[in-house]
Design a protein around this motif. Structure first.
Motif, PDB file in Angstrom:
ATOM      1  N   LYS A 118       0.806  -1.220   0.000  1.00 46.67           N
ATOM      2  CA  LYS A 118       0.000   0.000   0.000  1.00 46.67           C
ATOM      3  C   LYS A 118       0.840   1.273   0.000  1.00 46.67           C
ATOM      4  N   LYS A 119       2.171   1.129  -0.011  1.00 47.68           N
ATOM      5  CA  LYS A 119       3.047   2.299   0.051  1.00 47.68           C
ATOM      6  C   LYS A 119       4.082   2.247  -1.073  1.00 47.68           C
ATOM      7  N   ARG A 199       6.458   0.216  -9.500  1.00 47.33           N
ATOM      8  CA  ARG A 199       6.476   0.888  -8.210  1.00 47.33           C
ATOM      9  C   ARG A 199       7.805   1.625  -7.980  1.00 47.33           C
ATOM     10  N   SER A 279      -1.415   3.156 -10.438  1.00 48.70           N
ATOM     11  CA  SER A 279      -1.712   3.384  -9.021  1.00 48.70           C
ATOM     12  C   SER A 279      -1.901   2.062  -8.280  1.00 48.70           C
ATOM     13  N   GLU A 280      -1.378   2.026  -7.042  1.00 47.02           N
ATOM     14  CA  GLU A 280      -1.543   0.846  -6.198  1.00 47.02           C
ATOM     15  C   GLU A 280      -2.798   0.938  -5.332  1.00 47.02           C
ATOM     16  N   GLN A 281      -3.521   2.057  -5.459  1.00 52.94           N
ATOM     17  CA  GLN A 281      -4.720   2.273  -4.657  1.00 52.94           C
ATOM     18  C   GLN A 281      -5.958   1.797  -5.424  1.00 52.94           C
ATOM     19  N   PRO A 282      -6.880   1.087  -4.766  1.00 49.66           N
ATOM     20  CA  PRO A 282      -8.063   0.543  -5.454  1.00 49.66           C
ATOM     21  C   PRO A 282      -9.007   1.636  -5.941  1.00 49.66           C
ATOM     22  N   VAL A 283      -9.681   1.334  -7.061  1.00 47.68           N
ATOM     23  CA  VAL A 283     -10.727   2.211  -7.590  1.00 47.68           C
ATOM     24  C   VAL A 283     -11.965   1.357  -7.830  1.00 47.68           C
ATOM     25  N   GLU A 290     -14.370  -3.348  -7.422  1.00 51.29           N
ATOM     26  CA  GLU A 290     -13.181  -2.685  -6.879  1.00 51.29           C
ATOM     27  C   GLU A 290     -11.940  -3.344  -7.458  1.00 51.29           C
ATOM     28  N   VAL A 292      -7.518  -2.784  -8.431  1.00 48.24           N
ATOM     29  CA  VAL A 292      -6.282  -2.013  -8.271  1.00 48.24           C
ATOM     30  C   VAL A 292      -5.698  -1.832  -9.677  1.00 48.24           C
TER      31      VAL A 292
END
Length: 428
Positions: A118-119, A199, A279-283, A290, A292
């Motif tokens: 997540k980072k 990443r 992006s590693e953040q879910p949409v 949902e 990633v």
């Protein structure tokens, strides 16, 4: 002496490691390969047996394992009687596998720094955020944990230690240069796990300059070098694992990592990144799913292992080191050249995986023989570099040296005596 190796992972680096381990099972003992998808491990075993790569008859077995499960990993270590564990899987697994090894009192090796899914591009020094927090646990239990035993990180750290211990009186700068001058023939692909690959380049580029952390954007700073064998290439300042340990252990004011990229890669990467697809953040989609974005991109790109049969050309990875020796400003280039087709002929892999997998097995062999069984946590530059580089040359990754004397093969005898005029790298 430690025996029996458990390799966690079944991707490109794990494949090379498994082949090389089989070729040296007289030193390493039983070889076990484990991942979430046991069929991948079984395919590796079948490939090794088909090539008759085992140096002598012995155990070569496949296992199913979720390495995020510490207790399951401990159980497999116990079942296989493994005394050395190589995490050649995802960098997300490092801390779980390391915990299992500490609990079981067995040696641990990895090839890249731990990452939190997540980072991205956390605040330096990255090792201080995760692995180094377990240093005291390793030392208290006498557990050998060798971090970053690939090529970069890994061999390039050993190059730096060699220069610090046996060549320079003072080092002013280390520029690590990584160029893949090969071609796989695909429109677009990454040479290792796309998720990990992207990443590295979507966040802040951290380098060590003037003895402090310096932030840049990806593709903001570049240089051009005329390199041995592969010729002139442009490389870009990039954040990378080894900077985070070398900056702490060597006392060198400038340490930078440079990676080569073609214009096509940069263009595709830029479009994907600007669209938010890295992006590693879910949409959430319009249908309520949902996802990633980065994982979707990974799913549609070629599997890096599938590139190997069509790969041609060579890779260059080396350290360009500047400093002072005997009162004279001196420059040293320590490097390796690898060939994609040669790597495939030997291990069914491309050279990117080969350069990461072979050093990990060299580290395992040195642990097995006792030379690197240091009973504590160590980055590669903290361990004796000469036996490592000598062994690498004998098992597939020869080192070359270029300085005022010319360009020549690494000779262990040339670096057998350490210079006593400057503080040395801390070693086990």
């Amino acid at each position: 002496m430690k025996k029996n190796l458990l390799i966690i992972g079944a991707g490109g680096v794990a494949q090379v490691a498994a082949y090389k381990a089989a070729m040296h099972n007289d030193v390493l003992g039983d070889i076990h390969i484990a991942s979430r998808t046991v069929s991948k491990c079984e395919a590796l075993v079948a490939g090794i047996l088909e090539k008759k790569a085992l140096k002598r008859p012995g155990i070569l077995a496949a296992h199913q394992l979720d390495a995020m499960d510490v207790e399951a990993t401990k159980a497999l270590i116990r079942q296989t009687k493994s005394q050395i564990v190589l995490n050649a899987g995802s960098a997300f697994l490092n801390m779980s596998v390391l915990s299992a090894c500490i609990d079981m009192g067995v040696a641990y090796i990895d090839t890249a720094i731990h990452e939190d899914p997540k980072k991205i591009c956390e605040t330096p020094p990255w090792y201080g955020n995760y692995e180094w927090k377990r240093r005291e646990d390793c030392e208290r239990k006498g557990v050998t944990a060798i971090l970053g035993a690939g090529f970069d990180p890994g061999v390039v750290n050993a190059y730096a230690a060699l220069a610090a211990n046996a060549y320079f009186d003072r080092i002013d700068s280390i520029d690590i240069i990584d160029v893949n001058a090969g071609s796989h023939g695909r429109y677009f692909a990454t040479n290792f796990d796309p998720e990990i690959n992207f990443r590295e380049f979507t966040g802040t580029v951290w380098s060590w300059q003037q003895s402090q952390w310096t932030a840049n954007k990806m593709f903001e700073v570049k240089r051009t070098d005329d390199l041995p064998v592969v010729g002139e290439h442009t490389t870009y300042l990039t954040g990378h694992d080894e900077i985070h340990s070398l900056s702490a252990n060597l006392g060198v004011p400038d340490i930078r990592f440079w990676m080569g990229f073609g214009e096509h890669y940069i263009n595709v990467f830029t479009v994907l990144n600007k669209l938010g697809l890295l992006s590693e953040q879910p949409v959430t989609t319009a249908e309520g799913l949902e996802v990633v974005p980065l994982k979707v991109v990974k799913a549609v790109l070629p599997d890096p292992m599938s590139l190997a049969p069509d790969y041609s050309g060579k890779t260059f990875i080396g350290d360009l080191i500047k400093g002072e020796r005997d009162g004279i400003e001196t420059e040293l280039l320590v490097y390796n050249i690898s060939d994609h087709e040669d790597a495939f002929a030997e291990t069914n892999s491309q050279a990117i995986s080969y350069t990461a997998g072979v050093p990990a097995i060299a580290a395992a062999m040195l642990i097995a023989k006792g030379e690197w069984d240091c009973h504590r946590m160590a980055n590669i530059e903290e361990l004796p570099p000469v036996p490592f580089l000598d062994l690498l040359g004998r098992i597939g990754l020869p080192t070359r040296i270029r300085d005022e004397k010319g360009d020549r093969a690494f000779d262990p005898a040339e670096f057998g005596e350490t210079r006593q005029t400057r503080p040395k790298v801390r070693q086990a």
